[in-house]
Write a protein that holds these residues in place. Structure first.
Motif, PDB file in Angstrom:
ATOM      1  N   TYR A  41      -1.621  20.974  -0.853  1.00  0.00           N
ATOM      2  CA  TYR A  41      -0.422  21.563  -1.448  1.00  0.00           C
ATOM      3  C   TYR A  41      -0.155  20.906  -2.812  1.00  0.00           C
ATOM      4  N   PRO A  42       0.036  21.712  -3.855  1.00  0.00           N
ATOM      5  CA  PRO A  42       0.151  21.153  -5.211  1.00  0.00           C
ATOM      6  C   PRO A  42       1.419  20.338  -5.444  1.00  0.00           C
ATOM      7  N   ASN A  43       1.263  19.282  -6.211  1.00  0.00           N
ATOM      8  CA  ASN A  43       2.373  18.446  -6.671  1.00  0.00           C
ATOM      9  C   ASN A  43       3.147  17.808  -5.522  1.00  0.00           C
ATOM     10  N   ALA A  44       2.440  17.486  -4.444  1.00  0.00           N
ATOM     11  CA  ALA A  44       3.066  16.786  -3.319  1.00  0.00           C
ATOM     12  C   ALA A  44       2.673  15.321  -3.365  1.00  0.00           C
ATOM     13  N   ASP A  45       3.492  14.476  -2.758  1.00  0.00           N
ATOM     14  CA  ASP A  45       3.134  13.070  -2.591  1.00  0.00           C
ATOM     15  C   ASP A  45       2.437  12.888  -1.249  1.00  0.00           C
ATOM     16  N   ILE A  46       1.339  12.139  -1.254  1.00  0.00           N
ATOM     17  CA  ILE A  46       0.595  11.848  -0.031  1.00  0.00           C
ATOM     18  C   ILE A  46       0.614  10.342   0.194  1.00  0.00           C
ATOM     19  N   PHE A  47       1.184   9.926   1.316  1.00  0.00           N
ATOM     20  CA  PHE A  47       1.213   8.516   1.676  1.00  0.00           C
ATOM     21  C   PHE A  47       0.224   8.271   2.818  1.00  0.00           C
ATOM     22  N   VAL A  48      -0.696   7.356   2.598  1.00  0.00           N
ATOM     23  CA  VAL A  48      -1.658   6.978   3.623  1.00  0.00           C
ATOM     24  C   VAL A  48      -1.120   5.774   4.387  1.00  0.00           C
ATOM     25  N   LEU A  49      -1.057   5.898   5.709  1.00  0.00           N
ATOM     26  CA  LEU A  49      -0.659   4.787   6.564  1.00  0.00           C
ATOM     27  C   LEU A  49      -1.917   4.160   7.133  1.00  0.00           C
ATOM     28  N   ASN A  50      -2.074   2.855   6.929  1.00  0.00           N
ATOM     29  CA  ASN A  50      -3.208   2.159   7.532  1.00  0.00           C
ATOM     30  C   ASN A  50      -2.713   0.912   8.245  1.00  0.00           C
ATOM     31  N   ASP A  51      -3.605  -0.004   8.538  1.00  0.00           N
ATOM     32  CA  ASP A  51      -3.243  -1.178   9.337  1.00  0.00           C
ATOM     33  C   ASP A  51      -2.393  -2.198   8.595  1.00  0.00           C
ATOM     34  N   SER A  52      -2.173  -2.002   7.312  1.00  0.00           N
ATOM     35  CA  SER A  52      -1.435  -3.018   6.568  1.00  0.00           C
ATOM     36  C   SER A  52      -0.334  -2.484   5.667  1.00  0.00           C
ATOM     37  N   GLU A  53      -0.373  -1.189   5.340  1.00  0.00           N
ATOM     38  CA  GLU A  53       0.582  -0.718   4.337  1.00  0.00           C
ATOM     39  C   GLU A  53       0.749   0.792   4.371  1.00  0.00           C
ATOM     40  N   ILE A  54       1.723   1.244   3.600  1.00  0.00           N
ATOM     41  CA  ILE A  54       1.877   2.661   3.291  1.00  0.00           C
ATOM     42  C   ILE A  54       1.570   2.785   1.807  1.00  0.00           C
ATOM     43  N   ARG A  55       0.534   3.557   1.498  1.00  0.00           N
ATOM     44  CA  ARG A  55       0.042   3.594   0.122  1.00  0.00           C
ATOM     45  C   ARG A  55       0.010   5.019  -0.408  1.00  0.00           C
ATOM     46  N   LEU A  56       0.557   5.216  -1.594  1.00  0.00           N
ATOM     47  CA  LEU A  56       0.517   6.516  -2.254  1.00  0.00           C
ATOM     48  C   LEU A  56      -0.900   6.769  -2.765  1.00  0.00           C
ATOM     49  N   THR A  57      -1.402   7.968  -2.535  1.00  0.00           N
ATOM     50  CA  THR A  57      -2.755   8.292  -2.980  1.00  0.00           C
ATOM     51  C   THR A  57      -2.808   9.725  -3.474  1.00  0.00           C
ATOM     52  N   VAL A  58      -3.964  10.118  -3.985  1.00  0.00           N
ATOM     53  CA  VAL A  58      -4.166  11.495  -4.426  1.00  0.00           C
ATOM     54  C   VAL A  58      -5.029  12.218  -3.398  1.00  0.00           C
ATOM     55  N   TYR A  59      -4.955  13.517  -3.415  1.00  0.00           N
ATOM     56  CA  TYR A  59      -5.635  14.351  -2.418  1.00  0.00           C
ATOM     57  C   TYR A  59      -7.117  14.025  -2.296  1.00  0.00           C
ATOM     58  N   GLU A  60      -7.805  13.937  -3.437  1.00  0.00           N
ATOM     59  CA  GLU A  60      -9.245  13.735  -3.418  1.00  0.00           C
ATOM     60  C   GLU A  60      -9.666  12.377  -2.881  1.00  0.00           C
ATOM     61  N   ASN A  61      -8.726  11.446  -2.764  1.00  0.00           N
ATOM     62  CA  ASN A  61      -9.034  10.118  -2.234  1.00  0.00           C
ATOM     63  C   ASN A  61      -8.719   9.978  -0.751  1.00  0.00           C
ATOM     64  N   THR A  62      -8.195  11.036  -0.140  1.00  0.00           N
ATOM     65  CA  THR A  62      -7.897  10.953   1.289  1.00  0.00           C
ATOM     66  C   THR A  62      -9.179  11.090   2.099  1.00  0.00           C
ATOM     67  N   GLU A  63      -9.208  10.442   3.227  1.00  0.00           N
ATOM     68  CA  GLU A  63     -10.357  10.549   4.129  1.00  0.00           C
ATOM     69  C   GLU A  63     -10.539  11.990   4.595  1.00  0.00           C
ATOM     70  N   HIS A  64      -9.416  12.706   4.755  1.00  0.00           N
ATOM     71  CA  HIS A  64      -9.455  14.088   5.225  1.00  0.00           C
ATOM     72  C   HIS A  64     -10.235  14.970   4.247  1.00  0.00           C
ATOM     73  N   TYR A  65     -10.029  14.738   2.966  1.00  0.00           N
ATOM     74  CA  TYR A  65     -10.727  15.524   1.953  1.00  0.00           C
ATOM     75  C   TYR A  65     -12.197  15.116   1.871  1.00  0.00           C
ATOM     76  N   THR A  66     -12.460  13.830   1.781  1.00  0.00           N
ATOM     77  CA  THR A  66     -13.836  13.380   1.555  1.00  0.00           C
ATOM     78  C   THR A  66     -14.745  13.705   2.734  1.00  0.00           C
ATOM     79  N   ILE A  67     -14.269  13.482   3.965  1.00  0.00           N
ATOM     80  CA  ILE A  67     -15.110  13.756   5.129  1.00  0.00           C
ATOM     81  C   ILE A  67     -15.338  15.251   5.293  1.00  0.00           C
ATOM     82  N   THR A  68     -14.282  16.044   5.100  1.00  0.00           N
ATOM     83  CA  THR A  68     -14.433  17.495   5.219  1.00  0.00           C
ATOM     84  C   THR A  68     -15.402  18.031   4.171  1.00  0.00           C
TER      85      THR A  68
END
Length: 251
Positions: free
Chosen positions: A205-232
């Motif tokens: 979805y355009p112009n949305a904020d994506i926060f990645v939750l992992n074992d240590s933090e909540i981090r703002l990222t871009v779509y192309e850097n998400t695991e969902h995008y890269t693995i797919t």
């Protein structure tokens, strides 16, 4: 614009008397300082067990929504299983207040559909049919995906706050695209969405904020850097190679 938003941030209270609940053992919750929301559409993504749904639930309950889902007027519980995290966070509110809203969570949508039927059964006969707000047909008498979309198309309206937990669970790829169209329409009608998802389609979805939750933090990222995008992308571009690798690993 941030002045149009109903929720502008979430932070953990400094002095929490009881930390015995499992939620406080989650690294992402333990390290939650202050999460600032700057866009009308916000996504939470991350591996299973990182606390996406737990955090989303806490925000929803703190804002007055029923823990199992529904509007802020819904008051039912099939089983009290929600965490106490909502009592330990501060939801930073914007200047404006939402006229309406809905908390949609895939895992308990059956219970919401049952409550809608119950409320329709007890309505006063002179009033407008309650079920008309949900498309005029019992959500139980539709497929899972159809009932989701019937809810979104008929119950979601402007000037509202919507908190969605894995809405893609019942939706085909085509229906996910339809959901994106509806989100776009509602964004233009002063709505705010906070969404937990695993869907690489919705995350686009355009112009949305994506926060990645992992074992240590909540981090703002871009779509192309998400695991969902890269693995797919890797899977679609190299399907045979990836399947061969996966099956060889399991030999």
């Amino acid at each position: 614009m941030i002045e149009d938003m109903y929720i502008t941030g979430v932070k953990l209270q400094k002095n929490i008397a009881d930390r015995s609940s499992y939620v406080f053992s989650l690294p992402v919750i333990r390290n939650l300082d202050q999460l600032k929301l700057n866009k009308k559409i916000t996504f939470f993504v991350g591996e299973n067990g990182t606390g996406k749904s737990t955090l989303l639930e806490a925000i929803a309950v703190n804002m007055g929504f029923n823990a199992e889902g529904g509007t802020r007027n819904f008051n039912f519980a099939s089983k009290e299983t929600h965490s106490p995290l909502h009592q330990s966070i501060v939801v930073v509110k914007g200047v404006r207040r939402p006229r309406d809203g809905f908390f949609l969570r895939a895992e308990s949508f059956y219970n919401v559909a049952t409550e809608v039927d119950r409320l329709e059964d007890i309505r006063i006969s002179t009033q407008k049919r309650f079920i008309d707000n949900y498309g005029g047909k019992s959500l139980h008498n539709q497929s899972h995906g159809e009932s989701f979309m019937s809810l979104v198309l008929n119950r979601f309206r402007g000037n509202s706050l919507f908190i969605l937990d894995e809405p893609e669970a019942a939706l085909s790829p085509t229906r996910q695209l339809s959901l994106m169209v509806k989100i776009n329409e509602l964004e233009k009608q002063n709505c705010q969405f906070i969404i937990s998802t695993h869907s690489p389609i919705l995350l686009a979805y355009p112009n949305a904020d994506i926060f990645v939750l992992n074992d240590s933090e909540i981090r703002l990222t871009v779509y192309e850097n998400t695991e969902h995008y890269t693995i797919t992308k890797q899977f679609l571009n190299n399907t045979e190679k990836m399947l061969s690798y996966l099956f060889e690993e399991n030999c």
